[in-house]
Structure formats: structure tokens, C-alpha cells
Design an enzyme around this catalytic site. Structure first.
Site, mmCIF file in Angstrom:
data_model
loop_
_atom_site.group_PDB
_atom_site.id
_atom_site.type_symbol
_atom_site.label_atom_id
_atom_site.label_comp_id
_atom_site.label_asym_id
_atom_site.label_seq_id
_atom_site.Cartn_x
_atom_site.Cartn_y
_atom_site.Cartn_z
ATOM 1 C CG ASP A 13 -1.793 -1.222 1.300
ATOM 2 O OD1 ASP A 13 -2.253 -1.678 0.253
ATOM 3 O OD2 ASP A 13 -1.968 -1.745 2.414
ATOM 4 C CG HIS A 71 -1.880 -1.593 -7.496
ATOM 5 N ND1 HIS A 71 -0.953 -1.625 -6.489
ATOM 6 C CD2 HIS A 71 -1.469 -2.489 -8.408
ATOM 7 C CE1 HIS A 71 -0.038 -2.513 -6.792
ATOM 8 N NE2 HIS A 71 -0.322 -3.068 -7.939
HETATM 9 P P1 GDP Z 1 -0.440 0.272 -3.766
HETATM 10 O O1 GDP Z 1 -1.075 -1.041 -3.546
HETATM 11 O O2 GDP Z 1 0.994 0.287 -3.400
HETATM 12 O O3 GDP Z 1 -0.679 0.789 -5.145
HETATM 13 O O4 GDP Z 1 -1.113 1.312 -2.766
HETATM 14 P P2 GDP Z 1 -2.673 1.596 -2.488
HETATM 15 O O5 GDP Z 1 -3.314 2.018 -3.731
HETATM 16 O O6 GDP Z 1 -3.267 0.492 -1.747
HETATM 17 O O7 GDP Z 1 -2.572 2.787 -1.436
HETATM 18 C C1 GDP Z 1 -2.096 4.017 -1.754
HETATM 19 C C2 GDP Z 1 -3.166 5.061 -1.468
HETATM 20 O O8 GDP Z 1 -2.585 6.317 -1.435
HETATM 21 C C3 GDP Z 1 -4.213 5.169 -2.563
HETATM 22 O O9 GDP Z 1 -5.444 5.564 -1.988
HETATM 23 C C4 GDP Z 1 -3.680 6.264 -3.470
HETATM 24 O O10 GDP Z 1 -4.671 6.951 -4.219
HETATM 25 C C5 GDP Z 1 -3.061 7.157 -2.477
HETATM 26 N N1 GDP Z 1 -1.894 7.911 -2.910
HETATM 27 C C6 GDP Z 1 -0.837 7.495 -3.668
HETATM 28 N N2 GDP Z 1 0.087 8.468 -3.731
HETATM 29 C C7 GDP Z 1 -0.374 9.488 -2.969
HETATM 30 C C8 GDP Z 1 0.149 10.764 -2.605
HETATM 31 O O11 GDP Z 1 1.251 11.147 -2.970
HETATM 32 N N3 GDP Z 1 -0.631 11.533 -1.780
HETATM 33 C C9 GDP Z 1 -1.846 11.137 -1.324
HETATM 34 N N4 GDP Z 1 -2.522 11.937 -0.512
HETATM 35 N N5 GDP Z 1 -2.360 9.925 -1.629
HETATM 36 C C10 GDP Z 1 -1.635 9.134 -2.451
#
Ligand code: GDP
Length: 425
Positions: free
Chosen positions: A12, A40
Site C-alpha cells: 500500500d 492498487h
Molecule cells: P499500492 O497497492 O501500493 O498501489 O497502494 P494503495 O493504492 O493500496 O494505497 C495508496 C493510497 O494512497 C491510494 O489511496 C492512493 O490513491 C493514495 N496515494 C498514492 N500516492 C499518494 C500521494 O502522494 N498523496 C496522497 N494523498 N495519496 C496518495
């Protein structure tokens, strides 16, 4: 050129967002491990999407999206996701599924649920997507490779019988359930075969050609280093390797072709499920970070479970980046920390009265206490900033402090969930 986007922490970290952004310059995006047990989140001009199985390149029509042989392929979920994105106006993406990829069967999901029920309070916090039973079968050589769905019925029936002998004993004796309905399983296999037939291909051959033609290929990891079955917090880990090195195996390419490894690090920590988490925080402090975190709070993309929260952990992240072989760090969700006066950063663990910066095995990790340094916050909203020099001084100091601790260059900074919220350094 092959690049890997992988997680340095517990998952995440925002890999989907980073992959989607880097996909602007890519020709191929491949999922090489894991299954539908993690998601994701991607926010772009089409809206907000939680993807579990399809690669994050699906919003770019130019890109070939590949499900590599290392993935646990859940065919109904894949099809539902494809239909879901098309319903929301995204043109049908290019997709290829490896003929060597293995398929999650309905009984894998059933076994996961039965085992979680049996373990009750002592469970591993599985998402019950069938991942552990699936990988157990793969390595016990009773899994279903995509190519096997296309065998003659007589061969399929023979294999069903062989597989079911063992499964039925467990189902009836250990879990007190009905045995597997073998005719229904045959029908499921036919249905799965027909649904994926248009996409099946020889991925390794395709990638060999793409590499020779100089195409840009992104390997997209799921979860993070600390969930790796060998190098993570065993046994609270996932069942396939989360490391970039496994990208070579799970996609079928030479390891030396992976030229850039982008380890995604969160500017604070979060984890789902059980397992050691030294810099975890609790109570109102955790609730506030969870509420403000990510895009609309830190809740699981697959399960909706509230994520466990913590401060940035340099010990775990340095280890996480080293095991990934990170050439670059993408530092995400930095904008979230703008509300804090001071930001604690875990710089060492204290184990039996001795401080260490080395990430230990799980039995020692259980005893580890975090050693914090408090850094001053920047107390403003940094979203919309596009140049590194324009970030507030305390924010740059936070980045540079962590960069020195983890020993890996932070070359990408994500300061918001949207596609364009990115700073290259
Ligand atoms: P992944 O599985 O590694 O892709 O991560 P997830 O999607 O589960 O969790 C990442 C969360 O953080 C998601 O809700 C994204 O939209 C959000 N996100 C990613 N990058 C950023 C950022 O730079 N700032 C903010 N506020 N949210 C972000």
C-alpha cells in the site's frame, strides 16, 4: 529497458499511482506475482479505480498489459475488473495472459476461508482470496496452469480426480464440508478457458522480442519487501516473492535486463493484517493519520479494513530498499504529513537494551522498540508543487534526512493522489 516498481514496506505504498504515472513512457506493464489479495488505487482523468488483478497500464491504450506466470490468476475477478473499467468509459485495454500462469480455483478460496475459520483468533489475517492454498498447490505440483485449461476433457477429468482425492479428505475430515463437485469443477474449467482464450500468449517470448526492440517494460510489484516469504516478517507474509528479483522469474526475462528498480516508500507507515510493526501508533494519533492518509483515508483497497498506522521506519525501509536492490526511491503521500508540528521518524530499534539499525528476524523483531528522532513539520499544503526547490525547507529536510538514513536516492516524490501530483528530482 526493464524497470521494476516495487514496495519497500508492508504494501500500500502507492505503487499503482507510481506505475500509472511511469506508464506515460512505457510500452508494456506486467504483474509478476501475487493475486487479487491486494489492490492498487489509481486516480486519473477517468476517475478513481481500485485494481486488484489487472496491471496498472490499462488506462493507456498503447500499452500491452501482461499477467505474468508468477501471478495467482483469479479469472472471475479479472473479468469483472475489465468490464468495470470499460463500463466507466475506459477503452478496452490490450491484455496478454501468460500460458504458464496458474489459476486460482474456487476450492482455493474455500480452503482459505475454512482455514481462517479453524484458526479463529490465531489466523494470519488472510484476505481469503485463496492465495496461500493456491501457491501451496503450485509448489506441490497440483496447480492448474493456464495451458492445462485447454487440455482434452479426458485429461482434465483425470487431473481433477487426482487433485480431489487429497482435497476431499481435508474438506470432509478436517473442515466438515462437502467434497468437491467434480462435474461442476469441469464446467468451471471450461468457463474459465473460454473467458481467457482471447488473451493467452507466450509472455516470455513476447517480452524477449520487446526487450530486443528497446521497448520500455514496467514490472509492477504487489505488497512490499516486509511481506516477502523469505525476507519479510515470516510467517505474517504473503505466499509469493514481493522482490524485484522475482520479476525476472514471474515474467520470464533475464535478471540482468532489470536496469532500474524503483522502491516505493510511504512517507509514514501503514500495514494491513497481523504481524510485527515496530513504529506502529495507536489511539487518536493513529486515527488522525488514518483519516488524513492516502486518498480519502487509509482503508484496504480490497477489504475496506482500516490500515494499521505508524511513523516512517528507517530501519525497515533501508532493509526494504536493500533487498529490492533499489536504484531509486519513490517517496509517496508526503502531502499527508502537512498537518503535523513535529514528525517522529524511527531511526533505530532497541532490542534487549541494545540499539541497532539492522532489521532483524521476526523472533527479535517482536522485542524491538522504536527509537525516534523528531523532525520539524512544514505545516502547509504541498499539493500542486511541481519543483523540488519549491517545497518548504522543513519538507526538503525531512526527505533528505530519510534519504541519508536509507542510503538510497529519493528521485520521485508524490505529493498527491492524482496522476500529475509528482516531483522528479
Ligand atoms: P499500492 O497497492 O501500493 O498501489 O497502494 P494503495 O493504492 O493500496 O494505497 C495508496 C493510497 O494512497 C491510494 O489511496 C492512493 O490513491 C493514495 N496515494 C498514492 N500516492 C499518494 C500521494 O502522494 N498523496 C496522497 N494523498 N495519496 C496518495
Amino acid at each position: 529497458m526493464v524497470k521494476a516498481v516495487v514496495g519497500a514496506n508492508w504494501g500500500d505504498e502507492g505503487k499503482g499511482k507510481i506505475t500509472d504515472t511511469l506508464a506515460d513512457q512505457a510500452d508494456v506493464v506486467i504483474r509478476f506475482q501475487g493475486g487479487a489479495n491486494a489492490g492498487h488505487t489509481i486516480v486519473n482523468s477517468y476517475g478513481k479505480f481500485a485494481l486488484h488483478t489487472v496491471p496498472s497500464g490499462v488506462f493507456h491504450q498503447r500499452i500491452m498489459n501482461i499477467i505474468g506466470n508468477g501471478v495467482a490468476l483469479n479469472i472471475p475477478i479479472l473479468m469483472k475488473e475489465l468490464a468495470g473499467i470499460e463500463e466507466r468509459g475506459v477503452p478496452a485495454p490490450q491484455l496478454m495472459i501468460s500460458d504458464r500462469c496458474q489459476v486460482v480455483m474456487p476450492y482455493h478460496i474455500l480452503f482459505d476461508a475454512c482455514e481462517e475459520e479453524r484458526l479463529a483468533g490465531k489466523s494470519f489475517g488472510s484476505t481469503q482470496s485463496g492465495i496461500a492454498p493456491f501457491y501451496s498447490d503450485k509448489y506441490a505440483k497440483v496447480g492448474w496452469q493456464v495451458s492445462e485449461l485447454f487440455m482434452d476433457d479426458s485429461e482434465i477429468r483425470e487431473k481433477i480426480d487426482r487433485v480431489c482425492v487429497q482435497k476431499d479428505i481435508l474438506l470432509t475430515q478436517l473442515y466438515h464440508r462437502d467434497p468437491i463437485d467434480r462435474e461442476a469443477l469441469l464446467e468451471t474449467i471450461h468457463e474459465y478457458r473460454d473467458r481467457i482464450a482471447p488473451y493467452v500468449g507466450d509472455v516470455s517470448a513476447y517480452l524477449g522480442k520487446a526487450i530486443a526492440e528497446g521497448k520500455t517494460i514496467l514490472l509492477e510489484g504487489q505488497l512490499g519487501t516486509l511481506k516477502d516469504p523469505d525476507h519479510g516478517i515470516y510467517p505474517m507474509v504473503t505466499s509469493s516473492s514481493t522482490l524485484a528479483a522475482f520479476g525476472a522469474i514471474g515474467a520470464g526475462i533475464p535478471p540482468y535486463e532489470i536496469k532500474q528498480i524503483i522502491a516505493v516508500n510511504k512517507a509514514y507507515s501503514s500495514a494491513v493484517g497481523a504481524g510485527e510493526f515496530v513504529s506502529e501508533i495507536f489511539g487518536e494519533e493513529a486515527d488522525e493519520l488514518r483519516r488524513r492518509g492516502g486518498d480519502g483515508g487509509e482503508y484496504g483497497a480490497t477489504t475496506g479494513r482500516p490500515r494499521r498506522m505508524g511513523w516512517y521506519d528507517c530501519v525497515a525501509s533501508r532493509y526494504g530498499c536493500r533487498l529490492q536492490g533499489a536504484t531509486d526511491v519513490a517517496f509517496t503521500v508526503l502531502d499527508v504529513l502537512g498537518y503535523l508540528d513535529v514528525i517522529p521518524v524511527c531511526v533505530a530499534y532497541e532490542i534487549d537494551g541494545v540499539q541497532t539499525k539492522d532489521f532483524p528476524v521476526t523472533s527479535l523483531l517482536k522485542k524491538a522498540k522504536p527509537v525516534y528522532v523528531n523532525l520539524p513539520g512544514w505545516k502547509c499544503d504541498i499539493r500542486g508543487i511541481r519543483k523540488y526547490e519549491d517545497l518548504p525547507e522543513n519538507c526538503r529536510n525531512y526527505i533528505e534526512f530519510i534519504e541519508a538514513e536509507i542510503g538510497c536516492p529519493i528521485t520521485i516524490i508524490s505529493n498527491g493522489p492524482e496522476h500529475h501530483d509528482i516531483i522528479y528530482r
